[in-house]
Scaffold this active site. Structure first.
Site, mmCIF file in Angstrom:
data_model
loop_
_atom_site.group_PDB
_atom_site.id
_atom_site.type_symbol
_atom_site.label_atom_id
_atom_site.label_comp_id
_atom_site.label_asym_id
_atom_site.label_seq_id
_atom_site.Cartn_x
_atom_site.Cartn_y
_atom_site.Cartn_z
ATOM 1 N N TRP A 23 0.866 -1.184 0.000
ATOM 2 C CA TRP A 23 0.000 0.000 0.000
ATOM 3 C C TRP A 23 0.906 1.239 0.000
ATOM 4 C CZ3 TRP A 23 -4.694 -1.626 -1.060
ATOM 5 C CH2 TRP A 23 -5.720 -0.675 -1.179
ATOM 6 N N ASP A 24 0.302 2.423 0.001
ATOM 7 C CA ASP A 24 1.170 3.613 -0.048
ATOM 8 C C ASP A 24 1.774 3.954 1.315
ATOM 9 O OD1 ASP A 24 -1.145 4.639 1.072
ATOM 10 O OD2 ASP A 24 -1.513 6.135 -0.498
ATOM 11 N N TRP A 25 1.514 3.129 2.318
ATOM 12 C CA TRP A 25 2.153 3.271 3.634
ATOM 13 C C TRP A 25 2.717 1.945 4.141
ATOM 14 C CZ3 TRP A 25 -0.895 -0.357 5.361
ATOM 15 C CH2 TRP A 25 -2.264 -0.333 5.026
ATOM 16 N N ASN A 27 -14.007 0.867 0.743
ATOM 17 C CA ASN A 27 -13.234 2.106 0.808
ATOM 18 C C ASN A 27 -12.990 2.653 -0.604
ATOM 19 O OD1 ASN A 27 -11.195 4.061 2.102
ATOM 20 N ND2 ASN A 27 -9.966 3.030 0.553
ATOM 21 N N GLU A 28 -13.622 3.766 -0.918
ATOM 22 C CA GLU A 28 -13.337 4.584 -2.112
ATOM 23 C C GLU A 28 -13.703 3.952 -3.447
ATOM 24 O OE1 GLU A 28 -9.880 7.432 -0.181
ATOM 25 O OE2 GLU A 28 -9.222 5.920 -1.616
ATOM 26 N N GLU A 50 -11.665 11.073 6.065
ATOM 27 C CA GLU A 50 -10.231 10.865 5.785
ATOM 28 C C GLU A 50 -9.621 12.189 5.365
ATOM 29 O OE1 GLU A 50 -8.516 8.063 3.076
ATOM 30 O OE2 GLU A 50 -9.851 6.441 3.680
#
Length: 918
Positions: free
Chosen positions: A229-231, A495-496, A593
């Site tokens: 993921w981006d984290w 989510n999204e 968010e």
């Protein structure tokens, strides 16, 4: 069930497809009734006779936790592996690999996830099989794709990490047994599933290259972030990640037991719906009695029930004694989290007695979406027990790539830190896992409301029959497992993914759009929503986040603009604008968010790096950053208001940069959150009535730059200390508009308060205030945000002579009677890089012990902005940190999370303020 058949996933079909059982409520409380009930119970037990006696014992449960044999595909690697656990943890524990989080190991260890591993063990059957009508092998969680065998006979296959699998082994179990779980690489499986989906593509195929991840996560029912993921890193684990056991029983076996509270307005009475789901082995219906007892509420009721063969379900409605005062469960900061001990006793005409001990909580939740006077659109807020609650909190991601490392202590530390920062809500984000039972138990205890996503995130998903069946079983199982928790206040479909279609993230040609909208509705509405509504009538459901709520429904579940501020919730990220400018933020109904990145502290990074990594531009620093341009964006944002570090010592420069990223992040999210809080009571140009602020994100999955306020391991970043203040129940908030200074009084308290607003102006060059103002009789209204002070900056500065925007700073707080006081807030009149008169302060500290805590007395010779106290890797937190020090002396408390000493703290303590960055 045929041995070679598939498992009965989660045991049972959803409730809408079950035969309702007959139940007649009787004997509820009258003395004569009780006597009759007792008589019937005695008759039932007597009637059970010798057969009843032989089966009087409850089910036999035999755990298969512990040490298993673990081997890779070609047998070249063989070792012992703990269950529950995963392959990576086993290899690390045996010293065959380093810490997977060390330096570049996420990429170096890809081979582990690409191999196919097998877990196996033998076990002796600890009971006489002939005495039992049914024996099951139960897996609470298999990660993810595996073939399950016992004594070389295939029982079935697993393909969903979030399902519970139950295999009937009655006819194949022996005295000594050999169990195998043959895993297939999740990466290969996902790629194969994608290849087989030939009719049309289901994007995204792969994550962005910066994430160093794996492809086609949307084709496997597994934690989506495990493919990167981006984290976070890519560690697509394999393993038996939850409990595994043998269960043997006769007649019937209780599988799910849940309680949901309802408040009947017309009767002004609480009731509890108790649902019990059984596997009934008997070929005939079984009659019996169920007694529910809640002593503290003087409530006892007995019901006569009938269990049907197959899946027997009993739904009972218990009315709480009206003469008892029920204490409701309240979110953190709004009341107590009272729960009541309850005993449910099942006595059936055949078989054994079941006694179930549980805690009953009473709370109602409504998601209010109604027209707002003076505005187009609808409101979007939560009412708990009839009271509107402003939701303050963050978003939760998995606490580790390896779930076996997430202990009760890990969860307690992170969740307690959330509550300690005045949070009352967390969103369990849809790209991770449905959390373990302990997580929700702690949230129940601490009063943390949970917005619970289903595990779908940032992707489109297939809707073929086998995929939908797997998802239906997953949703049914998870709702049954979790719905008793008062902390869960909302189910969210994904989510999204509404936004992904609406704003065309994946560049789908317009002509093909309908195919994906149809799939979206099929998955989240016709399947997930249908099951949720059938299983749980006690809490609301939204299909996505962000969404326009009822407006999205009206537009066919995919709205034109899911980010519309007039409806539902919004996600908002903007890294290029100046984050101190509140005008860039959306005046939304609910901010679910928003965020900015920072680096974790040096002590956290040090554990997974070597000396050559300790620079902001090292290969390691680039490797750990999974968000494109993330490191540059942080420097750019810092540059708006602070001077960038110029030290010639590379390690000092790295530490200074880390410090500035944390200062920047804290100040950015403070500005944005305060904007959402002061927008709760007003409508301006049709926007406002903001009733939630959940920043992205609470916690970290590894040691890397991210949006988190808690580092991997639980250490508080400066943002988390700021959150303690910007989420305080009483807070004055300042902002400027067209040269005018406004101060709002923001309150979550349940009553109005008459308070004094104290404003103090300091020149940067002196610890003596330039001027002070005390405004008495300021009314701060209950649960609202009201303007309490207004003055043009020019007039303000004129009154405080010798002050200019660059030479002075404003601090302010609210004070009331009986010790009521807000945190002291600050308002900068210029960028700190332009501040005039700031002097190099000499900061010093002395540490002493007082009972279980440590007292740190700080002294300064000059005003010190953003004073940071850091004790390296000593676990614990301070009472305050990152503050503006405007007085010579300040006392800060250190709360240790593990034993330490004055000597250790003094040796480790470093003090940094903005003027130390050169």
């Amino acid at each position: 069930m045929a041995v070679s058949g598939a498992a009965s996933v989660a045991g049972l079909p959803p409730r809408s497809y079950r035969r309702p059982c007959r139940l007649s409520e009787g004997w509820a409380g009258a003395a004569t009734g009780r006597a009759a009930a007792l008589l019937l119970l005695l008759l039932l037990v007597a009637a059970a006779g010798p057969a009843g006696a032989s089966a009087a014992g409850g089910p036999e449960v035999h755990s298969l936790r512990g040490s298993w044999r673990l081997g890779n595909g070609n047998g070249s690697v063989v070792l012992r592996g703990e269950v529950p656990g995963c392959v990576h943890s086993a290899l690390h524990r045996r010293g065959l690999i380093q810490d997977p989080y060390y330096r570049f190991n996420d990429v170096m260890y890809r081979w582990i996830s690409l191999d196919n591993w097998t877990y196996s063990r033998t076990f002796k059957t600890p009971f006489d099989v002939r005495k039992w009508q049914k024996v099951n092998l139960i897996f609470e969680g298999v990660d993810t794709v595996a073939q399950i065998l016992i004594n070389n006979i295939t029982l079935g296959r697993t393909d969903n990490m979030f399902n519970r699998y139950s295999f009937d082994i009655t006819s194949v179990i022996k005295e000594v047994n050999f169990v195998e779980v043959r895993f297939v690489s999740a990466i290969s499986y996902a790629a194969e599933q994608s290849r087989c989906h030939k009719t049309y593509s289901v994007p995204p195929a792969c994550p962005p290259p910066v994430q160093k991840g794996e492809c086609h996560a949307n084709f496997i029912r597994k934690a989506q972030c495990s493919f990167s993921w981006d984290w976070g890193p890519s560690f697509p684990t394999q393993g038996i990640w939850k409990d595994v056991r043998i269960e043997a029983y006769n007649h019937y076996h209780l599988i799910y037991f849940s309680l949901t509270p309802f408040f009947v307005k017309s009767a002004q009475q609480w009731s509890l719906e108790i649902e019990s789901i059984f596997d009934v082995v008997s070929s005939k219906p079984i009659a019996g009695l169920v007694t529910v007892n809640i002593p503290k509420l003087q409530t006892q009721q007995t019901f006569s029930v009938m269990l049907q063969p197959g899946e027997g379900s009993i739904v009972l409605l218990v009315n709480i004694n009206k003469s008892s005062t029920v204490e409701a469960w309240w979110p953190n900061g709004h009341g107590k989290q009272t729960g009541y001990n309850m005993t449910t006793t099942f006595v059936m005409e055949t078989g054994y007695q079941i006694e179930k001990f549980s805690k009953a909580y009473f709370r109602t939740v409504e998601l209010v979406q109604e027209p707002i006077p003076g505005s187009v659109g609808l409101s979007f807020y939560f009412r708990i027990n009839g009271r509107p609650i402003f939701m303050k909190g963050s978003n939760w991601i998995p606490a580790d790539s390896f779930q076996d490392r997430v202990t009760y202590d890990t969860l307690w530390l992170l969740l307690k830190s959330a509550a300690d920062a005045n949070m009352n809500a967390l969103r369990v984000w849809g790209g991770g896992v449905y959390e373990q039972d302990e997580f929700y138990n702690i949230c129940d205890e601490l009063g943390i409301m949970i917005w619970q996503d289903f595990m779908f995130a940032c992707a489109l998903y297939p809707t073929d029959q086998s995929y939908l069946e797997s998802v239906r079983a997953e949703v049914s199982h998870q709702v049954r497992r979790l719905k008793s928790h008062p902390s869960i206040i909302l189910w969210g479909g994904n989510n999204e993914n509404e936004a992904a279609i609406a704003t065309n993230w994946f560049s789908i040609p317009y002509a093909d759009r309908e195919v994906y909208i149809k799939d979206y509705v099929m998955l989240y509405v016709k399947n997930i929503r249908e099951i949720v509504l059938a299983e749980d009538k006690s809490r609301p459901f939204v299909a996505s986040s962000p969404t326009n709520g009822l407006e999205s429904v009206k537009e066919g579940w995919v709205s034109q603009n899911p980010y519309d501020t007039h409806y539902g919730d919004t996600h908002f990220y903007n890294y290029s604008s100046d984050c101190w400018n509140w005008m860039v933020y959306p005046k939304t109904r609910f901010a679910s968010e928003y965020g900015f990145q920072s680096w974790p502290s040096f002590s956290t990074i040090k554990k997974v790096s070597s000396t050559e990594d300790w620079s902001y531009t090292s290969n390691f620093s680039l490797h750990r950053q999974h968000h494109k341009h993330g490191n540059d964006q942080m420097l750019q944002q810092i540059g708006h208001h602070f001077k960038l570090p110029q030290s010639t010592d590379p390690v000092k420069k790295f530490k200074d940069t880390i410090y500035l990223t944390q200062v920047m992040q804290a100040q950015c999210i403070k500005t944005e959150t305060e904007f959402y809080r002061f927008s709760q009571s007003e409508i301006i140009k049709g926007e406002g009535h903001t009733m939630g602020a959940l920043y992205w994100q609470l916690n970290d999955i590894w040691q890397a730059p991210s949006w988190a306020s808690l580092e991997y391991g639980g250490k508080w970043k400066l943002l988390h200390y700021f959150a303690q203040n910007f989420f305080a129940p009483l807070l004055p908030v300042a902002y400027e508009d067209k040269g005018v200074l406004y101060i709002y009084g923001v309150s979550d308290l349940h009553v109005d308060h008459k308070l004094t607003l104290r404003v103090v102006v300091h020149a940067w060059s002196s610890l003596e205030p330039v001027c002070t103002l005390a405004k008495d009789g300021v009314t701060v209204k209950a649960q609202s945000a009201v303007p309490i002070y207004k003055e043009s900056i020019n007039d303000f500065l004129e009154r405080c002579r010798n002050c200019t925007r660059k030479s002075c700073v404003i601090t302010f707080c609210l004070v009331g009677e009986g010790g009521l006081q807000s945190p002291t807030n600050h308002h900068f009149l210029s960028s700190l890089k332009d501040a005039e008169g700031l002097q190099k302060s000499q900061l010093s500290a002395s540490v002493s012990q007082q009972d279980d805590v440590y007292i740190v007395v700080l002294q300064t010779t000059a005003i010190a902005p953003f004073v940071s106290l850091d004790v390296g890797s000593i676990k614990g937190r301070f009472s305050d940190n990152g503050f503006l020090m405007t007085e010579k002396k300040k006392v800060v408390v250190f709360y240790p999370w593990e034993p330490t000493s004055v000597e250790e703290l003094e040796k480790s303590l470093t003090l940094t303020s903005l003027v130390d960055v050169v």
